[in-house]
Structure formats: C-alpha cells, structure tokens
Scaffold this active site. Structure first.
Site, PDB file in Angstrom:
ATOM      1  N   SER A 174       0.818  -1.214   0.000  1.00  0.00           N
ATOM      2  CA  SER A 174       0.000   0.000   0.000  1.00  0.00           C
ATOM      3  C   SER A 174       0.851   1.264   0.000  1.00  0.00           C
ATOM      4  O   SER A 174       2.008   1.260   0.416  1.00  0.00           O
ATOM      5  CB  SER A 174      -0.923   0.017   1.220  1.00  0.00           C
ATOM      6  OG  SER A 174      -1.650  -1.189   1.314  1.00  0.00           O
TER       7      SER A 174
HETATM    8  N1  SAH Z   1      -0.340  -4.935   4.066  1.00  0.00           N
HETATM    9  C1  SAH Z   1       0.327  -5.313   2.833  1.00  0.00           C
HETATM   10  C2  SAH Z   1      -0.474  -4.981   1.604  1.00  0.00           C
HETATM   11  C3  SAH Z   1      -1.491  -6.018   1.357  1.00  0.00           C
HETATM   12  S1  SAH Z   1      -2.313  -6.031  -0.180  1.00  0.00           S
HETATM   13  C4  SAH Z   1       1.712  -4.714   2.759  1.00  0.00           C
HETATM   14  O1  SAH Z   1       2.072  -3.917   3.610  1.00  0.00           O
HETATM   15  O2  SAH Z   1       2.460  -5.104   1.840  1.00  0.00           O
HETATM   16  C5  SAH Z   1      -3.679  -7.019   0.300  1.00  0.00           C
HETATM   17  C6  SAH Z   1      -3.381  -8.468   0.612  1.00  0.00           C
HETATM   18  O3  SAH Z   1      -4.573  -9.046   1.117  1.00  0.00           O
HETATM   19  C7  SAH Z   1      -2.971  -9.299  -0.589  1.00  0.00           C
HETATM   20  O4  SAH Z   1      -1.716  -9.859  -0.349  1.00  0.00           O
HETATM   21  C8  SAH Z   1      -4.079 -10.363  -0.685  1.00  0.00           C
HETATM   22  O5  SAH Z   1      -3.585 -11.629  -1.088  1.00  0.00           O
HETATM   23  C9  SAH Z   1      -4.575 -10.407   0.743  1.00  0.00           C
HETATM   24  N2  SAH Z   1      -5.929 -10.940   0.951  1.00  0.00           N
HETATM   25  C10 SAH Z   1      -7.050 -10.739   0.223  1.00  0.00           C
HETATM   26  N3  SAH Z   1      -8.086 -11.384   0.779  1.00  0.00           N
HETATM   27  C11 SAH Z   1      -7.610 -12.011   1.894  1.00  0.00           C
HETATM   28  C12 SAH Z   1      -8.203 -12.840   2.911  1.00  0.00           C
HETATM   29  N4  SAH Z   1      -9.485 -13.175   2.922  1.00  0.00           N
HETATM   30  N5  SAH Z   1      -7.394 -13.291   3.911  1.00  0.00           N
HETATM   31  C13 SAH Z   1      -6.078 -12.980   3.933  1.00  0.00           C
HETATM   32  N6  SAH Z   1      -5.471 -12.217   3.015  1.00  0.00           N
HETATM   33  C14 SAH Z   1      -6.235 -11.730   2.002  1.00  0.00           C
END
Ligand code: SAH
Length: 206
Positions: free
Chosen positions: A52
């Site tokens: 993000s």
């Molecule tokens: N916080 C992260 C950014 C995450 S992007 C950072 O700092 O890099 C969002 C993430 O949520 C993705 O990796 C995606 O695979 C995950 N995601 C989506 N749905 C999800 C779920 N139900 N449970 C766990 N992870 C999920």
C-alpha cells in the site's frame, strides 16, 4: 517520505510517524522497484497484489488509536511492510495472508529483519483468528463488500477495526468501526480509497 507524504497530509501521531521512519520500505519490495521504494503510491509485490501507499498505511494505523501493549490483527500480510510498522507500536501482531507464496516470503523477510513480535499465518482472514482474540485493533488491507462479522466479534470493547468497504471491487470507503459494547458498533467513514479485493467467506467470492 515522513515529512512530505505523511505530516503534510495530517498524520500527527508521534508513534506512527516514528514507526514509519524506522521501517526500511525498500526491504519489502522486489529489487527491480528499489529505486521507487519511497514513491507516493502503491507498488507491485507479485501474485497481482500491492504494497500500500505509505500515506494509507500511516492513516489506517493512526485510525486504530493503539495504546502501548496492544495486540493487533492484520488481514492481508502482502509484503509484511504494514505488519512491520504495526510491530513498532503494538506488543504483538498477528497477520493473515491467503496467498501461500506471500506468506512464506513475508515470514522469511520479517525474520531476517529481526521483527520477532509478528506471527504470520496462512488462511482466510475474513474469519479472523480466534486463537489470539480479542484484539485491541484489527486492520484489513483489502476491500470487502461488508464488514466481516467474525472480525467484529473478535474486537475488544473500545477496540477499532479499520477496513475498506465498497460495492465496487476496486473502490471503497475507508471505515473506522468502534466497538462500543457487546452489541453496539459505531461506524465512521474516513474517505475514498482503492484496495485489491478481500477474497473469502465473509468477503468477495474468488
Ligand atoms: N499490508 C500489505 C499490503 C497487502 S495487499 C503490505 O504492507 O504489503 C492485500 C493483501 O490481502 C494481498 O496480499 C491479498 O492476497 C490479501 N488478501 C485478500 N483477501 C484475503 C483474505 N481473505 N485473507 C487474507 N489475506 C487476504
């Protein structure tokens, strides 16, 4: 980054600014993007997912209103960057990611960098994680159609849940949900955001 992207846009919480200042963002992205580590936007991290924008990470963490000693649940580990920032403020961070590859790379990276108060788990984060509940704060880094009920249930009274919610899979409003007591929750909208979809039982269908 801290002065121009965060303070200039109204992030004021000292603990958040300090944590953002401490965690080396370049260590959480592929070498090819290293030169762009501090740009004012999201970056690709593989598996069609993104790390993000720094401002959004700081804003969401500020909205958790964490006190020292708190335990936090993060949904969507991705690169592990936000978990690392959270770990500088909270006593313990539990983070859940659905993509196995991302789980392993985040775990390895966080260990190598010495972040030892973070537990990375694989699974459907829309169901939360009962083992360590209740949480002082829950932060969801992907956008869902509604606030997942299991996450509300795993929030402490007085705890905050920060989550992007929207009927469009790519455009959401950032919600801050405050648990007032066993049954009552207050929801505040904190502005438009754009996250990857939250996929799971209490999120979007695959
Ligand atoms: N916080 C992260 C950014 C995450 S992007 C950072 O700092 O890099 C969002 C993430 O949520 C993705 O990796 C995606 O695979 C995950 N995601 C989506 N749905 C999800 C779920 N139900 N449970 C766990 N992870 C999920």
């Amino acid at each position: 980054m801290v002065a121009e992207q965060l303070e200039a846009r109204g992030i004021t919480e000292t603990a958040v600014l300090q944590a953002m200042n401490t965690v080396p963002r370049e260590k959480f992205i592929a070498d090819t993007y290293e030169a762009h580590a501090y740009v004012d936007g999201p970056l690709p991290i593989g598996e069609k997912q993104t790390i993000s924008q720094p401002y959004i990470v700081a804003l969401m963490i500020e909205l958790l209103e964490l006190q020292p000693g708190s335990i936090v649940l993060e949904i969507g580990t991705g690169s592990g960057y936000a978990a690392a920032v959270l770990s500088r403020i909270a006593a313990q961070v539990i983070t859940i990611e659905r993509h196995e590859k991302l789980v392993w790379s985040a775990q390895e990276r966080l260990m190598a960098l010495g972040y030892d108060n973070i537990i990375v788990m694989q699974g459907d984060g829309t169901l939360g994680c009962d083992d360590f509940a209740p949480y002082d704060g829950i932060i969801v880094a992907a956008g869902g159609p509604t606030v997942p009920v299991p996450l509300k249930e795993q929030l402490k009274i007085g705890g905050k849940l920060v989550i992007p919610i929207g009927s469009n899979q790519r455009k959401q409003q950032l919600y801050q949900v405050n648990r007032r007591d066993a049954y009552q929750f207050n929801e505040k909208r904190k502005g438009p955001v754009s996250f990857v979809p939250l996929i799971g039982q209490a999120g979007w269908q695959e």
